[in-house]
Design an enzyme around this catalytic site. Structure first.
Site, PDB file in Angstrom:
ATOM      1  N   ARG A 166       0.922  -1.258  -0.125  1.00  0.00           N
ATOM      2  CA  ARG A 166       0.249  -0.056  -0.115  1.00  0.00           C
ATOM      3  C   ARG A 166       0.901   1.421  -0.023  1.00  0.00           C
ATOM      4  O   ARG A 166       0.760   2.257   0.555  1.00  0.00           O
ATOM      5  CB  ARG A 166      -1.125  -0.146   1.160  1.00  0.00           C
ATOM      6  CG  ARG A 166      -2.120  -0.899   1.135  1.00  0.00           C
ATOM      7  CD  ARG A 166      -2.976  -0.650   2.226  1.00  0.00           C
ATOM      8  NE  ARG A 166      -2.498  -1.371   3.446  1.00  0.00           N
ATOM      9  CZ  ARG A 166      -2.700  -0.633   4.602  1.00  0.00           C
ATOM     10  NH1 ARG A 166      -3.891  -0.173   4.675  1.00  0.00           N
ATOM     11  NH2 ARG A 166      -2.241  -1.337   5.702  1.00  0.00           N
ATOM     12  N   LYS A 180      -1.117   4.463  -1.013  1.00  0.00           N
ATOM     13  CA  LYS A 180      -1.819   5.095  -0.161  1.00  0.00           C
ATOM     14  C   LYS A 180      -1.207   5.784   0.887  1.00  0.00           C
ATOM     15  O   LYS A 180      -1.386   6.951   1.049  1.00  0.00           O
ATOM     16  CB  LYS A 180      -2.551   3.795   0.765  1.00  0.00           C
ATOM     17  CG  LYS A 180      -3.324   4.177   2.058  1.00  0.00           C
ATOM     18  CD  LYS A 180      -3.646   3.066   2.922  1.00  0.00           C
ATOM     19  CE  LYS A 180      -4.160   3.471   4.287  1.00  0.00           C
ATOM     20  NZ  LYS A 180      -5.819   3.895   4.177  1.00  0.00           N
ATOM     21  N   TRP A 225     -19.218  -8.727   1.168  1.00  0.00           N
ATOM     22  CA  TRP A 225     -18.027  -8.015   1.465  1.00  0.00           C
ATOM     23  C   TRP A 225     -16.912  -8.947   1.728  1.00  0.00           C
ATOM     24  O   TRP A 225     -15.956  -8.605   2.357  1.00  0.00           O
ATOM     25  CB  TRP A 225     -18.415  -7.241   2.650  1.00  0.00           C
ATOM     26  CG  TRP A 225     -19.134  -5.970   2.300  1.00  0.00           C
ATOM     27  CD1 TRP A 225     -19.476  -5.596   0.909  1.00  0.00           C
ATOM     28  CD2 TRP A 225     -19.871  -4.833   3.294  1.00  0.00           C
ATOM     29  NE1 TRP A 225     -20.420  -4.447   1.107  1.00  0.00           N
ATOM     30  CE2 TRP A 225     -20.525  -4.161   2.292  1.00  0.00           C
ATOM     31  CE3 TRP A 225     -19.919  -4.885   4.495  1.00  0.00           C
ATOM     32  CZ2 TRP A 225     -21.226  -3.157   3.051  1.00  0.00           C
ATOM     33  CZ3 TRP A 225     -20.699  -3.935   4.973  1.00  0.00           C
ATOM     34  CH2 TRP A 225     -21.287  -2.893   4.166  1.00  0.00           C
ATOM     35  N   ASP A 250     -28.024  -6.794  10.379  1.00  0.00           N
ATOM     36  CA  ASP A 250     -27.837  -5.946   9.545  1.00  0.00           C
ATOM     37  C   ASP A 250     -27.705  -6.612   7.981  1.00  0.00           C
ATOM     38  O   ASP A 250     -26.896  -7.300   7.902  1.00  0.00           O
ATOM     39  CB  ASP A 250     -26.791  -4.967   9.797  1.00  0.00           C
ATOM     40  CG  ASP A 250     -26.796  -4.307  11.138  1.00  0.00           C
ATOM     41  OD1 ASP A 250     -27.904  -3.674  11.240  1.00  0.00           O
ATOM     42  OD2 ASP A 250     -25.963  -3.948  12.014  1.00  0.00           O
ATOM     43  N   GLU A 257     -26.631  -3.492  -2.574  1.00  0.00           N
ATOM     44  CA  GLU A 257     -25.615  -3.550  -3.779  1.00  0.00           C
ATOM     45  C   GLU A 257     -24.811  -4.688  -4.409  1.00  0.00           C
ATOM     46  O   GLU A 257     -24.287  -4.744  -5.382  1.00  0.00           O
ATOM     47  CB  GLU A 257     -24.122  -2.907  -3.036  1.00  0.00           C
ATOM     48  CG  GLU A 257     -23.788  -3.711  -1.893  1.00  0.00           C
ATOM     49  CD  GLU A 257     -22.744  -2.743  -1.350  1.00  0.00           C
ATOM     50  OE1 GLU A 257     -22.942  -1.604  -0.863  1.00  0.00           O
ATOM     51  OE2 GLU A 257     -21.513  -3.289  -1.059  1.00  0.00           O
ATOM     52  N   HIS A 302     -24.456  11.588   8.873  1.00  0.00           N
ATOM     53  CA  HIS A 302     -23.176  11.493   7.951  1.00  0.00           C
ATOM     54  C   HIS A 302     -22.512  13.001   8.193  1.00  0.00           C
ATOM     55  O   HIS A 302     -21.383  13.197   7.484  1.00  0.00           O
ATOM     56  CB  HIS A 302     -23.450  11.431   6.617  1.00  0.00           C
ATOM     57  CG  HIS A 302     -23.956  10.129   6.218  1.00  0.00           C
ATOM     58  ND1 HIS A 302     -25.470   9.437   6.115  1.00  0.00           N
ATOM     59  CD2 HIS A 302     -23.275   9.034   5.946  1.00  0.00           C
ATOM     60  CE1 HIS A 302     -25.435   8.246   6.002  1.00  0.00           C
ATOM     61  NE2 HIS A 302     -24.129   7.926   5.691  1.00  0.00           N
ATOM     62  N   CYS A 305     -28.278   5.817  10.440  1.00  0.00           N
ATOM     63  CA  CYS A 305     -27.681   4.661  10.483  1.00  0.00           C
ATOM     64  C   CYS A 305     -26.846   4.773  11.676  1.00  0.00           C
ATOM     65  O   CYS A 305     -27.137   5.464  12.652  1.00  0.00           O
ATOM     66  CB  CYS A 305     -26.508   4.795   9.126  1.00  0.00           C
ATOM     67  SG  CYS A 305     -25.355   3.469   8.880  1.00  0.00           S
TER      68      CYS A 305
HETATM   69  N1  GLN Z   1     -25.183  -1.976  13.109  1.00  0.00           N
HETATM   70  C1  GLN Z   1     -24.259  -1.087  12.601  1.00  0.00           C
HETATM   71  C2  GLN Z   1     -23.781   0.206  13.007  1.00  0.00           C
HETATM   72  O1  GLN Z   1     -24.596   0.721  13.619  1.00  0.00           O
HETATM   73  C3  GLN Z   1     -24.773  -0.876  10.903  1.00  0.00           C
HETATM   74  C4  GLN Z   1     -23.870  -0.400  10.156  1.00  0.00           C
HETATM   75  C5  GLN Z   1     -24.298  -0.134   8.583  1.00  0.00           C
HETATM   76  O2  GLN Z   1     -25.399  -0.117   8.495  1.00  0.00           O
HETATM   77  N2  GLN Z   1     -23.481  -0.031   7.749  1.00  0.00           N
HETATM   78  O3  GLN Z   1     -22.796   0.682  12.727  1.00  0.00           O
HETATM   79 ZN    ZN Z   2     -26.566   1.945   7.878  1.00  0.00          ZN
END
Ligand code: GLN
Ligand code: ZN
Length: 763
Positions: free
Chosen positions: A18, A21, A565, A603, A609, A698, A730
């Site tokens: 890396r 980076k 992932w 989750d 995606e 965010h 989130c």
């Molecule tokens: N439970 C995870 C969190 O709160 C969910 C994260 C996500 O949705 N990518 O971080």
């Molecule tokens: Zn989320």
């Protein structure tokens, strides 16, 4: 060209360790000058080229290297710098380039989004920036550099005009075709200059051909490439596709270019069938993607040889190029630096360098420059891996077999379940909760790192985590949330955390892949049969529950997300792997339940995606995802409430699948979609618990109560108040503590107001 040639569509930028980076981040952190950065990057770029040269590739790409992202490179070479970044023509300065990608105090970054169905993210060009002009012929400089420094007659790589415009936004009052037309003279100029400099082949990527393609798009391609061909008549254009078989095969291979690149790996056998049934135009070169450029598995070269023989029946050797199915950007650099993998695995994986060696070996065999027997070793390695104990766990296979025909649904219908759960949990109307994680402060990360490095004992680390949990249980009680969480302080990442504890996973030391900008991820390898080894989340969750009378929600990452992932094995079907993970998680779900946890969230942020590029494949994917999810939770008691969470709001087209998950409560993002989501519910009656995130997590700003109230009211105008939950968009792990506490207080306050309003309306 009298023999088969070998090539690649692109090579990883990041370097074996890396270095790329580190160089970028040193520059961003003001530790090195621009000059020093440029020296370092050139070094990395030349090392990458040299490795490809030494591997024996006949056509080596240039222009695939980038300082951030190749879509951004294309945009800035046309001077497409959004107005908010001060710029007045000429080659785009380095700092402006980085500012577009990363934002500054004055101007927000351009949007970033997923590159087709990969985990790579590109910077979305804004076409209303200014009138495009060619401000820099980037690939020309790189072409010359390769020749001057290494004597390589390279193959410049460009992102094609139609895909470029399709990946962009802010069309203003121009159509797709008009934007493409505006760019064509600039592309032509790039090609002419390459031609003059002596380039023989140029690869122009048109990856949009991997999706559902309209006829009009094909016409646009025909016009575009006819024009480019006239402008640079001597240069050979290779029009490159990848990630899927192409629609309109005959028209695509007939485009007025000298070579066509097709993916024979993804899209199953469709590409080979098209080739066999519809043939290939005489005189054209076929660049055949025959080694998977997306996964990390060594190929059985005997098997691939059968494919190349089939291709060779249609296209003669002197018109054939062998290459990976796509750019090697999506795989780590080399297996050579991996010291810790079990032998059978180490012999069965291939990263970028090893994939190039595979291509070169096959090419040599085809050209009779190497003995066919050299292919056998790869078959033996693959067979040994498949026969290994880890891929043949009888317990997993028996349990998996038992689920076939199993009813994956819960015994009581959703509505009745929900009623009983709300009552058992004693929850108010419009209950409040969070998505799981709380701020991962510097201290949290430091303690975790110390512990991982062996500098902190298990006892001390556990004590630290308990202290964080104590603190946040108190905070949540003070704020007055209804369903609490433990905060996820022990987790680095949603998948790694589980992968490390489940059997069947392996982690590499340097297996990094670029995700966006300088950010790299190291996906776990799903190597063997996946099984439950020990409880993964019970300790912390149970501890948190012991500190409060309110329900604490257990937190797991779902099977589809873990699958999407990771680098999954490919010797068994996708659905088998997903179901194995689901069964392992099911044991965790049951262990949580036994430990007294009555709300469990699974989750699935990666569910959307993972959608295939072609619509016709959606149904199967969604069905397999729904089955996996349901399997992981179907054994709980009726009173145990299953939640799920997804981080997106555009799910209109998959709402039926989301409903089919049959989760008791789902939380999804809404605040950034400004109500667009709400309209999905006007057409689709969703009759299970649902929380539409009422504020955006965010940014660090603390939302105003009115804003949250507005979001709540908007949601309640289409959703049943008995089913509605109030939560942020989130997880909060990237936020700071003070703003998190402040925002949650506002949220709970707004929830109380809404509750009062609802109750008074009833009277
Ligand atoms: N439970 C995870 C969190 O709160 C969910 C994260 C996500 O949705 N990518 O971080
Ligand atoms: Zn989320």
């Amino acid at each position: 060209m009298s023999k088969v040639q070998s090539s690649t569509l692109g090579y990883p930028r990041i370097g074996e360790k890396r270095e790329w980076k580190k160089a970028l981040e040193a520059y961003w952190g003001d530790k090195v000058s621009q000059e020093e950065l440029e020296v370092e990057l050139k070094q990395i770029r030349l090392t990458n080229l040299k490795k490809q040269q030494e591997a024996g590739l006949s056509l080596i790409p240039v222009g695939d290297f980038s300082l951030y992202d190749h879509v951004l490179d294309t945009a800035v070479s046309f001077g497409l710098v959004p107005e908010r970044f001060a710029y007045d023509g000429g080659p785009v300065p380095l700092d402006t380039y980085f500012a577009i990608a990363r934002g500054t105090n004055e101007a927000v970054a351009s949007e970033m989004t997923k590159w087709y169905n990969t985990n790579y993210h590109y910077i979305v060009p804004e076409l209303d920036s200014r009138k495009p002009e060619l401000v820099e012929n980037r690939v020309l400089a790189l072409y010359k550099e390769a020749r001057e420094e290494l004597g390589i007659e390279a193959k410049p790589v460009l992102l094609g005009p139609v895909s470029f415009v399709k990946l962009s936004k802010n069309y203003g009052n121009k159509t797709l075709a008009e934007h493409v037309q505006q760019l064509l003279p600039l592309y032509a100029q790039v090609l002419k200059e390459l031609e003059e400099a002596g380039a023989s082949w140029v690869q122009i990527d048109e990856p949009f051909l991997n999706g559902d393609v309209a006829k009009s798009d094909i016409e646009l391609l025909q016009e575009a490439y006819a024009f480019l061909g006239q402008e640079a008549p001597v240069l050979n254009i290779l029009l490159q596709t990848y990630f899927e078989a192409v629609d309109h095969y005959e028209q695509v291979v007939d485009l007025p270019v000298q070579g066509i690149g097709l993916d024979f790996v993804h899209g199953g056998e469709a590409t080979l069938r098209q080739l066999q049934e519809k043939g290939f135009p005489d005189g054209k070169v076929l660049a055949a993607g025959i080694i998977d450029g997306r996964n990390i598995w060594r190929a059985d070269l005997k098997g691939v040889q059968a494919l190349t023989s089939a291709i060779g029946k249609i296209v003669p050797n002197d018109r054939l190029i062998l290459q990976p199915s796509c750019s090697l950007l999506h795989v780590p650099v080399t297996v050579k630096t991996e010291q810790k993998l079990p032998d059978v695995l180490a012999a069965g994986v291939a990263f970028a360098d090893e994939k190039l060696a595979e291509i070169v070996t096959l090419t040599k065999v085809l050209n009779r420059d190497a003995d066919e027997r050299t292919l056998e070793e790869s078959r033996r390695a693959v067979e040994a891996l498949n026969a290994s104990e880890s891929r043949n766990n009888p317990t997993v296979q028996r349990e998996l077999a038992e689920t076939e025909g199993e009813n994956t649904s819960r015994t009581v219908a959703a509505k009745e379940r929900y009623r009983r759960q709300q009552e058992a949990l004693g929850l108010p109307l419009l209950p409040t909760t969070t998505i799981g994680s709380f701020p991962q402060t510097k201290e949290v990360r430091k303690q975790r790192l110390d512990w991982r490095r062996g500098n902190l004992s298990n006892e001390n680390y556990d004590a630290f985590i308990r202290k964080e949990i104590d603190k946040w249980i108190d905070i949540q009680e003070d704020i007055g949330l209804d369903v609490l969480v433990h905060g996820e302080f022990e987790r680095t990442d949603m998948v790694e955390f589980f992968g490390e504890k489940l059997d069947g996973f392996q982690f590499t030391t340097f297996g990094w892949v670029q995700s966006y900008g300088s950010r790299c991820v190291k996906p776990p390898i799903i190597f063997g049969d996946v099984s439950f080894a020990e409880t993964m989340t019970v300790k912390e969750t149970h501890y948190a529950q012991s500190k409060t009378k309110k329900p604490v929600k257990g937190m797991l990452t779902g099977p589809v997300t873990i699958y999407n992932w990771s680098f999954p094995r490919v010797d068994i079907s996708e659905s088998n792997v997903v179901n194995q993970i689901a069964l392992a998680l099911r044991k965790e779900v049951q262990a949580l339940e036994e430990a007294g946890i009555s709300v469990i969230q699974v989750d699935e942020p990666a569910l959307r995606e993972g959608l295939p590029l072609k619509r016709e494949k959606w149904e199967q994917y969604l069905e397999q995802s729904v089955t996996g999810f349901k399997l992981s939770v179907n054994k709980v008691h009726t009173e145990t409430q299953i939640h799920t969470h997804m981080c997106y709001s555009d799910f209109e087209d998959i709402i039926a699948a989301i409903d089919a998950l049959d989760a008791d409560v789902i939380s999804i993002e809404m605040s950034r979609s400004h109500g667009e989501l709400i309209s999905s519910f006007e057409d689709f009656t969703y009759n299970k618990g649902i929380g539409l995130g009422v504020y955006d997590i965010h940014s660090p700003r603390v939302p105003a109560k009115e804003e949250i109230s507005r979001n709540i009211d908007r949601a309640l105008s289409v959703l049943d108040k008995e089913l509605f939950w109030i939560n942020p968009d989130c997880g909060l792990k990237t936020r700071q503590e003070p703003e998190t506490v402040a925002a949650l207080k506002v949220m709970v306050d707004a929830a109380e107001d809404a509750r009062k309003r609802q109750l008074s309306e009833v009277k």
